[in-house]
Scaffold this motif. Structure first.
Motif, PDB file in Angstrom:
ATOM      1  N   ASP A 188       0.833  -1.204   0.000  1.00  0.00           N
ATOM      2  CA  ASP A 188       0.000   0.000   0.000  1.00  0.00           C
ATOM      3  C   ASP A 188       0.869   1.255   0.000  1.00  0.00           C
ATOM      4  N   PHE A 189       1.952   1.238   0.758  1.00  0.00           N
ATOM      5  CA  PHE A 189       2.847   2.390   0.813  1.00  0.00           C
ATOM      6  C   PHE A 189       3.480   2.638  -0.552  1.00  0.00           C
TER       7      PHE A 189
ATOM      8  N   ALA B  54       1.099   4.257  -2.992  1.00  0.00           N
ATOM      9  CA  ALA B  54       0.784   5.669  -2.767  1.00  0.00           C
ATOM     10  C   ALA B  54       1.687   6.531  -3.654  1.00  0.00           C
ATOM     11  N   ILE B  55       1.363   7.809  -3.727  1.00  0.00           N
ATOM     12  CA  ILE B  55       2.119   8.704  -4.599  1.00  0.00           C
ATOM     13  C   ILE B  55       3.388   9.176  -3.894  1.00  0.00           C
ATOM     14  N   HIS B  56       4.517   8.706  -4.415  1.00  0.00           N
ATOM     15  CA  HIS B  56       5.852   9.111  -3.972  1.00  0.00           C
ATOM     16  C   HIS B  56       6.705   9.260  -5.224  1.00  0.00           C
TER      17      HIS B  56
ATOM     18  N   GLU C 128       0.452  -1.105  -8.362  1.00  0.00           N
ATOM     19  CA  GLU C 128      -0.770  -1.525  -7.686  1.00  0.00           C
ATOM     20  C   GLU C 128      -0.435  -2.753  -6.860  1.00  0.00           C
TER      21      GLU C 128
ATOM     22  N   HIS D 155       8.616   8.380   3.234  1.00  0.00           N
ATOM     23  CA  HIS D 155       7.857   9.479   3.828  1.00  0.00           C
ATOM     24  C   HIS D 155       8.868  10.183   4.713  1.00  0.00           C
TER      25      HIS D 155
ATOM     26  N   ARG E  83      -0.686  10.462 -11.840  1.00  0.00           N
ATOM     27  CA  ARG E  83      -0.471  10.347 -10.396  1.00  0.00           C
ATOM     28  C   ARG E  83       0.224  11.590  -9.835  1.00  0.00           C
TER      29      ARG E  83
END
Length: 150
Positions: free
Chosen positions: A12-13, A16-18, A42, A76, A108
């Motif tokens: 999930d991490f 995410a948008i990174h 995904e 993050h 994204r």
């Protein structure tokens, strides 16, 4: 000490948008190459990203072709600090990819109007070669400091 994320947590991490940092081994005395990339992932699937040579020889493209493996790290940066790194094998290269495949990535990171313009410019660049890579995640590394700062 930060603990590793669960399998679902790290997938999930990564989804995410990174902005990812792509790393690939060198073939000479130079250190490994590390460059920022936009990507798409995904949970449970493969990772994709694209690059354009813009009419010049690309060290990144050459190193990926030579080794066929790479690492991608995302993080993050603020508390609680978290990161995920995947080591993966390149399983596919599209040359050129379709605009829609490229838009799946750029949307994204950019508003629709900018994403459309960016993709069209990349595909229309004279002398450029756009390559879309598909990478199978083979190994995962992660850390999550959420418990420590709670």
């Amino acid at each position: 000490m930060p603990g590793p994320m669960s399998e679902q947590g790290r997938q999930d991490f990564l989804a995410a948008i990174h902005v990812g940092t792509l790393s690939v081994a060198s073939i000479d005395e130079r250190p490994p190459l590390a460059v920022p990339v936009f990507y798409h992932y995904e949970p449970g699937g493969d990772l994709t990203f694209f690059t354009n040579t813009h009419g010049r020889q690309s060290r990144k493209v050459g190193l990926i072709a030579k080794h066929g493996v790479l690492s991608l790290s995302v993080q993050h940066e603020e508390l609680p600090y978290k990161y995920v790194t995947v080591e993966g094998t390149v399983t596919g290269i599209e040359q050129p990819p379709t605009a829609e495949r490229m838009l799946a990535i750029t949307r994204r990171y950019m508003p629709e109007e900018f994403a459309q313009s960016f993709v069209q410019q990349e595909l229309a660049h004279p002398g450029g070669t756009v390559l879309m890579y598909t990478v199978r995640p083979d190994r995962w590394h992660s850390a999550d400091m959420s418990e420590e700062v709670a």
